[in-house]
Design an enzyme around this catalytic site. Structure first.
Site, PDB file in Angstrom:
ATOM      1  N   LYS A 172     -41.881  -5.533  13.479  1.00  0.00           N
ATOM      2  CA  LYS A 172     -43.112  -4.774  13.697  1.00  0.00           C
ATOM      3  C   LYS A 172     -44.032  -5.481  14.707  1.00  0.00           C
ATOM      4  O   LYS A 172     -43.787  -6.636  15.073  1.00  0.00           O
ATOM      5  CB  LYS A 172     -43.817  -4.581  12.344  1.00  0.00           C
ATOM      6  N   TYR A 213     -42.375   7.191   9.150  1.00  0.00           N
ATOM      7  CA  TYR A 213     -43.002   6.924   7.854  1.00  0.00           C
ATOM      8  C   TYR A 213     -43.377   8.207   7.110  1.00  0.00           C
ATOM      9  O   TYR A 213     -44.256   8.176   6.232  1.00  0.00           O
ATOM     10  CB  TYR A 213     -44.238   6.043   8.048  1.00  0.00           C
ATOM     11  N   PHE A 246     -52.447   4.479   2.351  1.00  0.00           N
ATOM     12  CA  PHE A 246     -52.309   3.536   3.461  1.00  0.00           C
ATOM     13  C   PHE A 246     -51.606   4.140   4.673  1.00  0.00           C
ATOM     14  O   PHE A 246     -51.380   3.443   5.668  1.00  0.00           O
ATOM     15  CB  PHE A 246     -51.559   2.271   3.004  1.00  0.00           C
ATOM     16  N   ARG A 279     -32.170  -5.887   3.432  1.00  0.00           N
ATOM     17  CA  ARG A 279     -33.338  -5.741   2.542  1.00  0.00           C
ATOM     18  C   ARG A 279     -33.601  -7.058   1.793  1.00  0.00           C
ATOM     19  O   ARG A 279     -34.753  -7.470   1.626  1.00  0.00           O
ATOM     20  CB  ARG A 279     -33.110  -4.620   1.523  1.00  0.00           C
ATOM     21  N   THR A 329     -41.608  -6.012  -0.438  1.00  0.00           N
ATOM     22  CA  THR A 329     -42.610  -5.361   0.424  1.00  0.00           C
ATOM     23  C   THR A 329     -43.910  -6.153   0.460  1.00  0.00           C
ATOM     24  O   THR A 329     -44.514  -6.327   1.522  1.00  0.00           O
ATOM     25  CB  THR A 329     -42.887  -3.938  -0.117  1.00  0.00           C
ATOM     26  N   ARG A 384     -40.278 -12.167   4.897  1.00  0.00           N
ATOM     27  CA  ARG A 384     -41.665 -11.859   4.536  1.00  0.00           C
ATOM     28  C   ARG A 384     -42.338 -13.042   3.836  1.00  0.00           C
ATOM     29  O   ARG A 384     -43.528 -13.308   4.065  1.00  0.00           O
ATOM     30  CB  ARG A 384     -41.720 -10.597   3.678  1.00  0.00           C
ATOM     31  N   ASN A 416     -46.385  -6.961   7.315  1.00  0.00           N
ATOM     32  CA  ASN A 416     -45.297  -7.699   6.663  1.00  0.00           C
ATOM     33  C   ASN A 416     -44.069  -7.871   7.542  1.00  0.00           C
ATOM     34  O   ASN A 416     -42.957  -8.012   7.054  1.00  0.00           O
ATOM     35  CB  ASN A 416     -44.961  -7.078   5.304  1.00  0.00           C
ATOM     36  N   HIS A 430     -39.296  -4.108   8.988  1.00  0.00           N
ATOM     37  CA  HIS A 430     -38.902  -2.895   8.252  1.00  0.00           C
ATOM     38  C   HIS A 430     -37.385  -2.897   8.177  1.00  0.00           C
ATOM     39  O   HIS A 430     -36.719  -3.341   9.114  1.00  0.00           O
ATOM     40  CB  HIS A 430     -39.348  -1.634   8.996  1.00  0.00           C
ATOM     41  N   GLU A 445     -32.736   7.087  10.059  1.00  0.00           N
ATOM     42  CA  GLU A 445     -33.587   6.213  10.883  1.00  0.00           C
ATOM     43  C   GLU A 445     -32.860   5.752  12.142  1.00  0.00           C
ATOM     44  O   GLU A 445     -33.469   5.668  13.208  1.00  0.00           O
ATOM     45  CB  GLU A 445     -34.050   5.017  10.051  1.00  0.00           C
TER      46      GLU A 445
END
Ligand code: IDP
Ligand code: MG
Length: 157
Positions: free
Chosen positions: A14, A54, A62, A90, A96, A107, A117, A120, A131
């Site tokens: 990100k 998203y 949020f 993951r 998260t 993270r 964070n 993704h 995706e």
């Protein structure tokens, strides 16, 4: 032996990861794990793509902030392939909420706040397929052999 399922998954480093000069350090983790890079690009995301990516969070409080953050600067999109790649990535990314992420995860090592964070990753086979199609054109996903795979990926029985 349990036959591993070869999967592809989408990762986004990100805008906070790009701005904090962490792209190389994050990429090397996936590479060193043995995951195969099959797609890679730097993207200045527009609002439409951010909202589609998203969409599942559209009704969350949020959502607006999340979209603003993801379009606030370029991000790096990766397509990674390997045995059980979706759950492997993951797990490498961590929970998260970074304060709940296990030590050694991306993270936990690089982030403190849930809104920023760092990474993704797709959360299942369905979202991974959707995706990857959202972020990469078919020709941008490259199939190629790697000699090293005989040391990483077990031969099919
Ligand atoms: P994930 O990225 O681990 O799959 P999701 O629940 O799908 O987590 O949420 C998507 C993203 O939305 C998170 O990575 C995080 O950046 C952001 N987010 C999730 N929950 C909150 C929150 O409570 N406040 C602010 N941002 C959040
Ligand atoms: Mg998610």
């Amino acid at each position: 032996m349990i036959a591993p399922v070869t999967e592809q998954t989408l990762v986004l480093i990100k805008p906070d990861g790009v701005q904090r000069l962490l792209v190389g350090r994050i990429l090397v983790r996936y590479e060193e794990r043995g995951l195969k890079l099959v797609g890679l690009k730097l993207v200045q995301v527009d609002r439409e793509l951010a909202e589609r990516h998203y969409a599942v969070h559209r009704d969350k409080p949020f959502f607006a902030g999340l979209v603003e953050f993801i379009i606030s600067g370029p991000l790096v999109a990766l397509a990674l392939e390997g045995p059980n790649a979706i759950s492997v990535v993951r797990a490498m990314n961590g929970a998260t909420r970074p304060w709940e992420a296990a030590p050694g995860t991306i993270r936990a090592d690089f982030a403190l706040e849930v809104a920023e964070n760092i990474v993704h990753a797709s959360d299942g086979p369905g979202t991974a397929a959707a995706e990857l199609a959202l972020w990469f054109r078919p020709a941008e996903l490259v199939a190629y052999p790697r000699d090293i795979d005989r040391w990483i990926v077990a031969a099919a029985e």
